[in-house]
Design an enzyme around this catalytic site. Structure first.
Site, mmCIF file in Angstrom:
data_model
loop_
_atom_site.group_PDB
_atom_site.id
_atom_site.type_symbol
_atom_site.label_atom_id
_atom_site.label_comp_id
_atom_site.label_asym_id
_atom_site.label_seq_id
_atom_site.Cartn_x
_atom_site.Cartn_y
_atom_site.Cartn_z
ATOM 1 N N THR A 414 0.789 -1.245 0.000
ATOM 2 C CA THR A 414 0.000 0.000 0.000
ATOM 3 C C THR A 414 0.819 1.292 0.000
ATOM 4 O O THR A 414 2.022 1.281 0.257
ATOM 5 C CB THR A 414 -0.983 -0.023 1.200
ATOM 6 O OG1 THR A 414 -1.674 -1.265 1.200
ATOM 7 C CG2 THR A 414 -1.975 1.082 1.163
ATOM 8 N N THR A 432 -3.858 0.774 -2.967
ATOM 9 C CA THR A 432 -3.240 -0.520 -2.665
ATOM 10 C C THR A 432 -3.519 -1.580 -3.720
ATOM 11 O O THR A 432 -4.510 -1.486 -4.442
ATOM 12 C CB THR A 432 -3.781 -1.046 -1.305
ATOM 13 O OG1 THR A 432 -3.044 -2.186 -0.902
ATOM 14 C CG2 THR A 432 -5.257 -1.420 -1.379
HETATM 15 N N1 GLU Z 1 -5.448 -4.415 1.922
HETATM 16 C C1 GLU Z 1 -5.295 -3.631 3.093
HETATM 17 C C2 GLU Z 1 -6.518 -2.834 3.388
HETATM 18 O O1 GLU Z 1 -7.245 -2.499 2.515
HETATM 19 C C3 GLU Z 1 -4.164 -2.678 3.003
HETATM 20 C C4 GLU Z 1 -2.898 -3.390 3.024
HETATM 21 C C5 GLU Z 1 -1.765 -2.544 3.511
HETATM 22 O O2 GLU Z 1 -1.883 -1.470 3.960
HETATM 23 O O3 GLU Z 1 -0.679 -2.972 3.409
HETATM 24 O O4 GLU Z 1 -6.768 -2.527 4.482
#
Ligand code: GLU
Length: 592
Positions: A414, A432
């Protein structure tokens, strides 16, 4: 490999060890790049970050994770573009130079302050589950959850990307510039090439085995079978071509050959095929939603509501803490961290029980950040020691709904972008592809997300449904917390971070540091981290946060000292503008 095995074993063992699983795989490596040669401004911004002082500006500012992307945004802003215009340039360059973290193949959430109407709103560009997907997608034949990386790598985890739709929607609503021109910096850089950064090189080397599993991914990141080295010149002609197609028609991502290619790649991926169809793409739209706000220190902390848990959980933490005088406690006082840690645990208990895509699951959204409810929850923090255990509260509901605690885990990658333009508009966007390098599938020069693994793998717990279970067309719950802090109806701070579910703690801590402890934005984003989500207090290794290990342990907290790799990018808006870039990553702030 040891890390992967630890995650697999932990996931097999169930939710109680989800935190250990998340801990076993650390965020992306910390690296710093050789960007100073780009321009005197970039060199000065890097120096400011090293010196621990904010970058100053009067009219516009942009802070993001890679100097090439920040420069592209700065050029747009300097030429009179809006923050929405700059966002397009920043994101499309990030998708090239920081492809492991975000891009066209992923999703994003934007919090937007519109200077003309003085209104705050949000855009939800989260990925959607295919219509053909069933809630049991991540369960094996015996009904047990798949091992995490078996679900991540390949086609099973890929949702319909939302970032292209979000960018086009934001730019059409709030941009002044020519859409095609805004893609040009990324097209030029992709065509001419850029130097692989130390951070990207380190991450490729670390992930080489998974990247090698798919031909198009391997040939890009592992030419001749070897991981790309820092400083290697990398072009991405396929990406430039994709952007040229989108320059003519931004919707082409969802209607034509690009969508078809994604569908074909995902559905043919071996071993895990997906179930995407072109109809899933045709139906995709970024959604405008109300911002969720909570009071803290005379400010309103506003951000992204469902399907993100970001603003609700950050808001709960800060709303509970507002019942105590944190400002009277020293930032090094273990009692301050007892309050923050247990407020976070209480908020995460509610998050696990209630938060998901509210288009699919009824949610007590207003009740969760209601000051009366939070004042009641805050009374639980009145003691001297760690709470022996926490459980979800009972916020006000519009109508009742029985739900079970969640069992989803997130592993971080992200990127966060903060922008203020010369008109006074503010953009705070977290973006992300989920895991570092997402699903590892690459199409037309960009990586595809694995966002569907942000759903709970289990659908029920003891026969009671889990709010964040997978459903066709649903958006997985996120922790992303792009935030704009308001003071007397005007924006005062834009901030956000990567970091999986630790995003919530990173953002809450930086806001506390800034508003309660008076730190400037650079100090606030650089401050050593102490984060509690599910019980264990994570303390940042090699920093003064590690000194809390003894005192917090004595209070009864489980304590773990480790690397904590946030990527906070913040802009303080007062008389002028001050930008802060997280020293743990390669980003900078530029302003004028
Ligand atoms: N997929 C995660 C989310 O949407 C974010 C992943 C990350 O911050 O590394 O919360």
């Amino acid at each position: 490999m040891r890390k992967i095995l630890a995650v697999m074993a932990a996931l097999a063992a169930g939710p109680a060890v989800a935190q250990q699983a998340a801990d076993a795989v650390q965020p992306e490596a910390t690296t710093s790049g050789g960007f100073a040669a780009m321009s005197p401004q970039v060199a000065a911004a890097l120096q400011a970050k090293e010196d621990g002082v904010p970058v100053q500006g009067k009219t516009w500012m942009v802070a993001a994770a890679n100097p090439h992307a920040v420069q592209a945004g700065a050029d747009v802003l300097a030429a009179g573009g809006t923050a929405a215009d700059a966002l397009v340039a920043v994101q499309t360059v990030l998708g090239l130079v920081e492809p492991q973290s975000s891009g066209l193949g992923g999703g994003a959430f934007l919090v937007w302050y519109d200077a003309a109407s003085k209104q705050l709103t949000t855009l939800d560009g989260r990925e959607t589950a295919p219509l053909a997907a069933t809630p049991k997608r991540f369960l094996d034949a015996e009904g047990e959850p798949l091992k995490f990386y078996d679900a991540v790598v390949g086609g099973l985890s890929v949702g319909v990307p939302g970032t292209p739709a979000l960018l086009a929607t934001a730019q059409a609503k709030w941009g002044k510039g020519n859409w095609a021109d805004l893609l040009q910096p990324a097209i030029t850089l992709a065509q001419d090439g850029f130097d692989v950064s130390p951070r990207l090189a380190a991450l490729i080397a670390e992930d080489a085995e998974r990247l090698a599993r798919f031909e198009s991914t391997a040939s890009y990141f592992l030419p001749q079978g070897q991981p790309l080295q820092a400083g290697a010149r990398l072009t991405n002609v396929a990406y430039a071509d994709t952007l040229r197609t989108l320059a003519d028609d931004p919707r082409a991502f969802y209607t034509g050959a690009i969508a078809q290619d994604i569908v074909d790649t995902v559905n043919a991926a071996v071993p895990a095929g997906g179930l995407l169809s072109t109809l899933d793409f045709t139906l995709y739209a970024a959604r405008e939603r109300d911002a969720v706000c909570a009071p803290f220190q005379g400010h309103e902390v506003c951000g992204m509501g469902p399907p993100s848990s970001g603003a609700l959980t950050v808001g709960q933490i800060l709303g509970m803490l507002d019942n105590y005088d944190l400002g009277a406690l020293d930032p090094a006082d273990p009692q301050a961290w007892r309050l923050i840690g247990d407020a976070s645990r209480l908020a995460f208990a509610d998050r696990g029980r209630y938060m998901a895509d509210s288009d699919f699951v009824p949610m007590p959204t207003a009740g969760l950040v209601d000051p009366t409810y939070l004042a009641e929850r805050a009374k639980l923090l009145g003691g001297d020691d760690a709470l022996p255990e926490v459980s979800p509260g009972t916020p006000e509901w519009d109508h009742a709904m029985l739900l079970s605690d969640d069992e989803s885990i997130e592993l971080p990658s992200t990127s966060h972008i903060s922008i203020v333009d010369s008109y006074g508009n503010v953009a705070s966007m977290t973006t992300t592809i989920e895991n570092g390098f997402g699903s590892r599938l690459m199409v037309r020069g960009f990586l595809l997300n694995n966002e569907l693994t942000d759903f709970s793998f289990r659908t029920h717990s003891d026969g009671v449904p889990i709010a964040n279970r997978l459903e066709p067309g649903k958006r997985p719950r996120s922790s992303m917390a792009p935030t704009i802090v308001m003071k007397d109806g005007a924006p005062a701070l834009a901030i956000g971070s990567p970091g999986g579910s630790r995003i919530i703690g990173y953002v809450a801590q930086a806001i506390i540091a800034h508003l309660a402890w008076g730190m400037d934005v650079q100090q606030a984003v650089a401050m050593p981290h102490a984060v509690n989500r599910f019980g264990t207090y994570d303390l940042e290794a090699g920093t003064t946060a590690a000194d809390l290990e003894g005192p917090l342990g004595d209070m009864g907290f489980d304590v773990k000292t480790q690397d904590l790799n946030s990527g906070l990018h913040a802009i303080e808006i007062s008389d002028g503008l001050k930008g802060g870039a997280d020293p743990r990553r390669e980003g900078i702030a530029l302003g004028d």
